[in-house]
Design an enzyme around this catalytic site. Structure first.
Site, PDB file in Angstrom:
ATOM      1  N   SER A 106      -4.864  -3.475  -5.212  1.00  0.00           N
ATOM      2  CA  SER A 106      -4.671  -2.430  -4.208  1.00  0.00           C
ATOM      3  C   SER A 106      -5.252  -2.852  -2.867  1.00  0.00           C
ATOM      4  O   SER A 106      -4.634  -2.672  -1.809  1.00  0.00           O
ATOM      5  CB  SER A 106      -5.324  -1.128  -4.685  1.00  0.00           C
ATOM      6  OG  SER A 106      -5.088  -0.094  -3.764  1.00  0.00           O
ATOM      7  N   SER A 148      -2.209   4.615  -2.029  1.00  0.00           N
ATOM      8  CA  SER A 148      -3.529   5.184  -2.288  1.00  0.00           C
ATOM      9  C   SER A 148      -4.439   4.096  -2.835  1.00  0.00           C
ATOM     10  O   SER A 148      -4.058   3.336  -3.726  1.00  0.00           O
ATOM     11  CB  SER A 148      -3.438   6.359  -3.261  1.00  0.00           C
ATOM     12  OG  SER A 148      -4.715   6.956  -3.393  1.00  0.00           O
ATOM     13  N   GLU A 149      -5.660   4.020  -2.295  1.00  0.00           N
ATOM     14  CA  GLU A 149      -6.577   2.919  -2.584  1.00  0.00           C
ATOM     15  C   GLU A 149      -6.821   2.716  -4.075  1.00  0.00           C
ATOM     16  O   GLU A 149      -7.062   1.596  -4.531  1.00  0.00           O
ATOM     17  CB  GLU A 149      -7.939   3.154  -1.922  1.00  0.00           C
ATOM     18  CG  GLU A 149      -7.945   3.047  -0.419  1.00  0.00           C
ATOM     19  CD  GLU A 149      -7.669   4.375   0.268  1.00  0.00           C
ATOM     20  OE1 GLU A 149      -6.746   5.104  -0.176  1.00  0.00           O
ATOM     21  OE2 GLU A 149      -8.367   4.663   1.249  1.00  0.00           O
ATOM     22  N   ASN A 150      -6.823   3.806  -4.827  1.00  0.00           N
ATOM     23  CA  ASN A 150      -7.146   3.674  -6.244  1.00  0.00           C
ATOM     24  C   ASN A 150      -6.065   2.973  -7.046  1.00  0.00           C
ATOM     25  O   ASN A 150      -6.295   2.641  -8.209  1.00  0.00           O
ATOM     26  CB  ASN A 150      -7.490   5.042  -6.857  1.00  0.00           C
ATOM     27  CG  ASN A 150      -6.487   6.112  -6.510  1.00  0.00           C
ATOM     28  OD1 ASN A 150      -6.019   6.216  -5.371  1.00  0.00           O
ATOM     29  ND2 ASN A 150      -6.121   6.920  -7.486  1.00  0.00           N
ATOM     30  N   GLY A 151      -4.906   2.724  -6.438  1.00  0.00           N
ATOM     31  CA  GLY A 151      -3.918   1.893  -7.132  1.00  0.00           C
ATOM     32  C   GLY A 151      -2.551   2.510  -7.304  1.00  0.00           C
ATOM     33  O   GLY A 151      -1.920   2.353  -8.359  1.00  0.00           O
TER      34      GLY A 151
END
Lengths: 223, 239, 223, 239
Positions: free
Chosen positions: A89, A47-50
């Site tokens: 990320s 997930s892009e947010n980390g």
């Protein structure tokens, strides 16, 4: 004309995800792909947010709003998950470490161009991580209805809407077919058995080619 | 998904002739001694892999680790910032004989080039080196009134790193300042191989405490109580 | 001619380090500066390999060789220390977060150029982090003997040896004087009381200027 | 060295008109709600700071946090990747009225520009956006057969971040995925202000577990049991 449900499209896309793959699923419909991961395969969701090692949504009431996906929905962490900051990320993404990104589309062109972030130039533009994902992931697949709600083709010769990325799409899973982008052409790989090639061609905005046998696009009953 | 491999021999078995090999560690701290020695042993037994390019901050010391690789004759080129050490003979001998090529890179630029390789950044600008002989041939550009030069990413075929804890998914932690180059080298290599002091179950490393996420690690091998290169060198050990 | 010991030079340099400063000390002689940090000031020492909050060397036999400084000497961690990887460590340097770097020098030129990594083009070149440090730290100071072992000036009009950085040095602490680089000129700020301006000028390879009073360079007895 | 400040009012007291303010958080996770609200309260009471440029992945939701800043009229420009949310009215209204400028940046490019700002890299190349309308005006260059565009660093006067643990030296940890943008924004701002759920003694955070080293933090304030923006928005709260 018969067509697959969203779940059917997602199921078909999930079958192609290899054991051990690192996968990013776009916000919304593509997230559904994770529900159909074949048993026995270990897939790690990014997930892009980390987050790496994202699991399914928690039960209602058990949400931890510091464990969310890129769509800001509550998720869970699988054993072996890891947390990192946003630059790390996207280093994963941009550096070619994500094996597969599955996104939605407004349009896919036969040259592999993707338009999925903006329709025309109306409203507030919002791009998120889509442009990073389509240039960074090793392989980009699209899940989509074969046509728009008004019946217009989504597989086209050239995208009319603003591009997300150039020549980036490798495969499209639609409600009618599985189509690859090969050397600037759409190649039909699978189609619903009940729908003829001509019927699919009629709702496709670019020439569909065949290269070898066209498989039967069959999904489990009830999807 | 189980990325763990049973033996040191197996874990380094497919590193090819001519490979670019990033080796984590700064001085003796974080040097994956057992992985390196497994590679040297393979070279002695089979003549492969030879012609390697080694990327490390230094260029070996004493007669172990990277120095043992140099002594064995399997290194064609070294990319580093500081090819001097307390006992630099292994590199010195090969370098003066013209048998090993040297690419000298300022330390911070070396780290950033490696990070860029892992992060998909083909080039970036830095003020480091502007006006010096290490700027030769590098494009210059002014930003906001200051001159910068352009540096290129650095990638590798293989990275060898030394973790403290590791799990089957490849998640790693590092012991204190032994972390140094390992996290960025793990990102920048096509195949990252880790030795870890202890192999644990996925989930035993808290998600917030993972330093290198498993996505960057291809395989790992448990080496309990690993040698510390500095200790070996001070004891006069040779491999 | 009287001159300061290395300890005396290091002591003088340490007096200028502000409370709360983040400081990097070069390998070798500059490391000695930390020994003379004035009481009551909190200074955080950075080491290139990835430590902030480095403390003094441990007792012999108590070394942990995974806690070393940039010179590969064993050090300790103060309360509040942190560990990070090499790219983050040089992000601190390059990003202008280090308040002060103290380095040694072969030569310092009146335009602020520094040569400290290589004499001529002999031997194996080794640069380490010096070039990063002199362009990245907010302020660069040099500690050095005023002249070489053979008596040649180290403060010169133009460096003859390969440069480490251009126009980077702000202040030089020597065995005879404290000299600032101001607008391409050496300005004498302090000198040993027992040594005349003329005597210092005679062993300096460029014009020494005065701007305001020249202070007395006095260090504690016994240094 | 004690960077802790006793009150929210004091900790945001000197943020100036026209400042570029990076605000950590992604969606509601990691949004420093109390710091933001202290800033909004100051603006309501004094008319300062106004004309701010806000950098965040999003552009506020509901009527709290960044949305409250927009509603208050203290924001002149937003730099973000995704100015839409479940409740986007605050931004939407100002944007459509032409009262707020928008700079839209792909999410990974935004993160990398911020990281570059903190790391002293004035420009870097990325493939993201090549061939799209967001590439307009950006220099293009080919490396190893692929086209890339050049992006510039992004710095700020102030960063507001939300940590979990913090010590007087400014060392921070973050709660789970609330980490998101905070570590890189803390690097990229001239003055980073942190709210932390618990202020601990230096040394209580193990050196290997510090996520943001204190060098990147100018001051911090303890806010026990901080609000979570997502929870506030779902409860229909307004500030």
């Amino acid at each position: 004309m018969e067509k697959l449900s969203s779940a059917g499209i997602a199921w078909r896309a999930a079958q192609d995800i290899a054991d051990g793959a690192y996968v990013n699923l776009g916000i919304g419909f593509p997230e559904m792909v994770a529900q159909f991961q074949p048993p026995g395969r270990h897939v790690t969701y990014h997930s892009e947010n980390g987050i790496l090692g994202m699991g399914p949504a928690p039960e209602e009431g058990a949400e931890d709003w510091d464990v969310i996906n890129a769509g800001k929905k509550a998720v869970t962490l699988n054993p072996g998950a890891s947390i990192f900051h946003h630059a790390d990320s996207f280093a994963m993404v941009r550096g070619g470490h994500i094996d597969l990104a599955v996104l939605g589309a407004y349009e896919v062109a036969e040259n592999g161009d993707l338009a999925n972030w903006r329709i025309g130039n109306k409203g507030t533009p919002a791009v998120g991580g889509a442009m990073d994902m389509v240039t960074g992931a090793r392989r980009v697949a699209v899940v989509t209805e074969h046509v728009t709600k008004t019946g217009a083709p989504k597989l086209v010769e050239r995208c009319a809407n603003p591009l997300t990325g150039v020549g980036c799409v490798a495969r499209v899973y639609t409600s009618l077919a599985v189509v690859d982008v090969v050397d600037g052409r759409f190649v039909l790989r699978e189609k619903l058995p009940s729908v003829t090639f001509e019927a699919i061609q009629a709702v496709t905005g670019a020439q569909l080619h065949q290269a070898g046998p066209v498989g039967a696009l069959v999904v489990p009953e009830g999807l | 998904m189980d990325k763990s491999v049973a033996s040191l021999e197996a874990v380094v078995a497919d590193i090819a002739d001519g490979a670019v090999v990033m080796i984590a560690g700064f001085g003796g701290s974080g040097i994956p001694v057992e992985l390196i020695h497994a590679l040297v042993a393979r070279y002695r037994a089979t003549g492969h892999p030879g012609g390697l390019t080694v990327v490390n901050n230094n260029a070996g010391t004493g007669s172990v680790g990277i120095a043992a690789m140099l002594d064995a004759g399997m290194v064609a080129k070294v990319i580093c910032s500081f090819p001097r050490s307390s006992q630099p003979q292994a590199f010195q001998r090969r370098y003066e004989a013209g048998e090993v090529e040297l690419e000298l890179v300022p330390q911070g630029t070396l780290a950033e080039r490696i990070r860029a390789g892992g992060a998909g950044i083909p080039a970036f600008y830095t003020a480091t080196g502007v006006g010096t002989e290490l700027a030769e041939g590098k494009p210059l550009e002014e930003f906001e009134g200051r001159m910068y030069l352009r540096e290129r990413w650095l990638k590798a075929d293989v990275a060898l790193v030394k973790g403290e804890l590791g799990d089957a998914h490849g998640n790693l932690t590092y012991r204190l300042a032994a972390r140094n180059f390992a996290p960025i080298m793990a990102m920048a290599a096509g195949c990252t191989i880790a030795q870890v002091s202890r192999l644990v179950k996925p989930g035993e490393i808290a998600p917030e405490q993972v330093v290198t996420p498993g996505i960057f690690v291809a395989r790992l091998v448990e080496v309990p109580e690993p040698a510390q290169e500095e200790v070996l060198v001070r004891a006069g050990e040779a491999f």
